[in-house]
Design an enzyme around this catalytic site. Structure first.
Site, mmCIF file in Angstrom:
data_model
loop_
_atom_site.group_PDB
_atom_site.id
_atom_site.type_symbol
_atom_site.label_atom_id
_atom_site.label_comp_id
_atom_site.label_asym_id
_atom_site.label_seq_id
_atom_site.Cartn_x
_atom_site.Cartn_y
_atom_site.Cartn_z
ATOM 1 N N ASN A 182 -6.132 -2.834 1.771
ATOM 2 C CA ASN A 182 -6.128 -4.285 1.930
ATOM 3 C C ASN A 182 -7.575 -4.743 2.018
ATOM 4 O OD1 ASN A 182 -3.343 -4.656 1.977
ATOM 5 N ND2 ASN A 182 -3.224 -4.363 4.186
ATOM 6 N N ARG A 241 0.831 -1.219 0.000
ATOM 7 C CA ARG A 241 0.000 0.000 0.000
ATOM 8 C C ARG A 241 0.856 1.256 0.000
ATOM 9 N NH1 ARG A 241 -3.475 -0.388 5.032
ATOM 10 N NH2 ARG A 241 -1.561 -1.360 5.746
#
Length: 90
Positions: A37, A19
């Site tokens: 996520n 990320r």
């Protein structure tokens, strides 16, 4: 022209800095959107911007950062929403 693509990436993609690396890459490319996520172990990102920049981010997501192991990436075109920036979502 602005395009929007949603990417769902599968494999070893959580807990490897994906990320954060995706957000850095998006910001460097001038792409807006978000990355998060998913509960199923996948990673999901939405990218809006110039077609070439979005395509470059999608290509990057198919590989991910060095500690990730991407086994699949599903890409879907969507209608742009005019997102203001790129962020890491919950």
């Amino acid at each position: 022209m602005v395009v929007r693509r949603r990417v769902v990436v599968r494999g070893e993609v959580q807990g490897v800095g994906f990320r954060w690396a995706c957000a850095r890459e998006a910001q460097a490319l001038g792409v807006r959107g978000w990355v998060r996520n998913r509960p199923d172990g996948a990673l999901e990102a939405v990218a809006e911007g110039e077609p070439e920049a979005v395509d470059r981010l999608v290509d990057w997501a198919r590989r991910g950062p060095s500690h990730a192991h991407v086994t699949a990436a599903e890409v879907v075109d969507e209608e742009p929403e005019g997102l203001p920036d790129f962020r890491i979502a919950d």
